[in-house]
Design an enzyme around this catalytic site. Structure first.
Site, PDB file in Angstrom:
ATOM      1  N   LEU A   1       0.857  -1.219  -0.046  1.00 48.79           N
ATOM      2  CA  LEU A   1       0.097  -0.022  -0.027  1.00 48.79           C
ATOM      3  C   LEU A   1       0.912   1.260  -0.012  1.00 48.79           C
ATOM      4  O   LEU A   1       0.327   2.185  -0.526  1.00 48.79           O
ATOM      5  CB  LEU A   1      -1.058  -0.096   1.255  1.00 48.79           C
ATOM      6  CG  LEU A   1      -2.115  -0.911   1.227  1.00 48.79           C
ATOM      7  CD1 LEU A   1      -2.718  -0.963   2.531  1.00 48.79           C
ATOM      8  CD2 LEU A   1      -3.081  -0.664   0.206  1.00 48.79           C
ATOM      9  N   GLY A   2       2.094   1.189   0.606  1.00 47.88           N
ATOM     10  CA  GLY A   2       2.991   2.429   0.460  1.00 47.88           C
ATOM     11  C   GLY A   2       4.033   2.204   1.487  1.00 47.88           C
ATOM     12  O   GLY A   2       4.178   1.127   2.186  1.00 47.88           O
ATOM     13  N   SER A   3       4.997   3.032   1.543  1.00 46.09           N
ATOM     14  CA  SER A   3       6.321   2.770   2.438  1.00 46.09           C
ATOM     15  C   SER A   3       6.809   4.092   2.870  1.00 46.09           C
ATOM     16  O   SER A   3       6.399   5.104   2.243  1.00 46.09           O
ATOM     17  CB  SER A   3       7.381   1.978   1.429  1.00 46.09           C
ATOM     18  OG  SER A   3       7.664   2.830   0.525  1.00 46.09           O
TER      19      SER A   3
ATOM     20  N   ASP B   1       0.960  13.114  15.713  1.00 44.14           N
ATOM     21  CA  ASP B   1       1.294  13.370  14.339  1.00 44.14           C
ATOM     22  C   ASP B   1      -0.074  13.538  13.401  1.00 44.14           C
ATOM     23  O   ASP B   1       0.013  12.908  12.475  1.00 44.14           O
ATOM     24  CB  ASP B   1       2.391  12.347  13.686  1.00 44.14           C
ATOM     25  CG  ASP B   1       2.897  12.391  12.306  1.00 44.14           C
ATOM     26  OD1 ASP B   1       2.854  13.592  12.059  1.00 44.14           O
ATOM     27  OD2 ASP B   1       3.464  11.502  11.895  1.00 44.14           O
TER      28      ASP B   1
ATOM     29  N   VAL C   1       3.880  -0.851   4.323  1.00 45.66           N
ATOM     30  CA  VAL C   1       2.626  -1.206   4.572  1.00 45.66           C
ATOM     31  C   VAL C   1       1.800  -1.967   3.341  1.00 45.66           C
ATOM     32  O   VAL C   1       2.139  -1.556   2.309  1.00 45.66           O
ATOM     33  CB  VAL C   1       1.564  -0.063   4.923  1.00 45.66           C
ATOM     34  CG1 VAL C   1       0.320  -0.509   5.340  1.00 45.66           C
ATOM     35  CG2 VAL C   1       2.072   0.514   6.234  1.00 45.66           C
TER      36      VAL C   1
ATOM     37  N   GLY D   1       9.775   6.227   6.135  1.00 48.79           N
ATOM     38  CA  GLY D   1      10.927   6.217   6.583  1.00 48.79           C
ATOM     39  C   GLY D   1      11.012   5.005   7.419  1.00 48.79           C
ATOM     40  O   GLY D   1      12.345   4.495   7.591  1.00 48.79           O
TER      41      GLY D   1
END
EC number: 2.7.11.1
Length: 374
Positions: free
Chosen positions: A100-102, A229, A108, A104
């Protein structure tokens, strides 16, 4: 985005970048230690245990391997078997689908766990800052065992990693949705139209999403957890159009922050959404999340980015000169409803935390505002 091959009943489909090995032994000393005292993030009875079992491929462990954490079983996740507990992973029931993404600290993946859609986060061994990677993993577990409609739930977690794996740990989370609030605000859907020509979020939709987020914050703060965050990219929107706060890698527990006035812990986050007291290195309070929400609500309303310029200059101006995004646009000045929204945003990003509303008061104000719209 390519999908992996279908899973069998007893194996885990892994992305191409994972190398298969015939046999990997997890050393007893290989369980990742918390970089902080165990009581800071997990009760002592839930601290990692040592269990050296073998696994055939990265991220796969025998079905009946010992639990990595000891303790009583929290309430089960809806749709998952009753016997599941967040502190152990039944690896045979995990099937990775695609990334799904990455970021630092890791990647995921969308996956299924016991046939239920989930998201799996792997925290990498960050070579530049290993301690930060460890903190991120343990911070994600601040919400383990908690359930709320507006919080992405932790389903299971493990510190178990093969010797040659680049992962510090694995976290299985509720699948909160394919879309983030950031994508909705800025219409990151590859539309050919320029942003200025696209349909804006309606006021009703802004208030609906705002209440979802504030409900989530109110729950977190009632559990003495600070997100630290909060921003549109960390808010998922489910298929049922419900906002869910995600990514707790910077979160802190209030009891961990008390009594540390002389040496506040390092707090990550995104500078555009950080409260002045955080930028100054002061101890965080729930009002830091309220500030971040104010910036997020401004983004929903204007569909603009908060600041331009070099980060260090922006941070200095926020603290020294009370710099904030502009509230001079027509969306705030052309109507009484716009003015009311302006007042809510302004109250959230006051310079002093004591002057900002609590999540409870903010929830009440947003509900009252929504009521005036009929």
């Amino acid at each position: 985005m390519a999908h992996s091959t279908p899973c069998s009943q007893t194996s885990l489909a892994v992305p191409n970048h994972f190398s298969l090995v015939s046999h990997v032994t997890v050393p007893s000393e290989g369980v990742m230690p918390s970089p902080l005292s165990l009581c800071r993030y997990l009760p002592r009875e839930l601290s990692p245990s040592v269990d050296s079992r073998s696994c055939s491929i990265p991220l796969v462990a025998p079905r009946k391997a010992g639990k990595l954490f000891l303790g009583t079983t929290p309430p089960r996740a809806p749709g998952l078997p009753r016997r599941l507990a967040w502190f152990s992973i039944d690896w045979e029931q995990v099937c990775l689908m695609h990334r799904l993404g990455s970021g630092g600290f890791g990647s995921v993946y969308k996956a299924t766990y016991h046939g239920v859609p989930v998201a799996i986060k792997q925290v990498n061994k960050c070579t530049e800052d290993l301690r930060a990677s460890q903190r991120s993993f343990w911070a994600e577990l601040n919400i383990a065992g908690l359930r709320h409609d507006n919080i992405v739930r932790v389903v299971a977690a493990s510190t178990r990693t093969p010797e040659d794996s680049n992962s510090l740990g694995t976290i299985i989370m509720e699948f909160g949705g394919n879309v983030t609030l950031h994508q909705v605000i800025y219409d990151a859907t590859r539309s050919p139209e320029p942003l200025s020509c696209r349909k804006q979020l309606s006021l009703g939709k802004c208030l609906k999403y705002s209440l979802d987020v504030v409900n989530g914050l109110l729950f977190l703060h009632s559990q003495s957890i600070l997100h630290l965050d909060l921003k549109p990219a960390n808010i998922l929107i489910s298929e049922q159009d419900v906002c869910k706060i995600s990514d707790f890698g910077c979160s802190q527990k209030l009891q961990d922050l008390r009594g540390r006035q002389a040496s506040p812990p390092h707090i990550g986050g995104t500078y555009t959404h950080q409260a002045p007291e955080i930028l100054k290195g002061e101890i965080a309070t729930p009002k830091a999340d309220i500030y971040s929400f104010g910036i997020t609500l401004w983004q929903m309303t204007t569909r603009e980015v908060p600041y331009s310029g070099e980060p260090q200059y922006v941070q200095y101006a926020v603290v020294a000169y009370n710099l904030r995004p502009s509230l001079a646009g027509a969306v705030f000045t052309a109507s009484l409803t716009g003015k009311a929204l302006q007042n809510i945003i302004q109250s959230c990003w006051e310079a002093r935390g004591l002057q900002r509303p609590s999540a409870e008061l903010l929830q009440r104000d947003l509900k009252a505002f929504r009521g005036t719209l009929g």
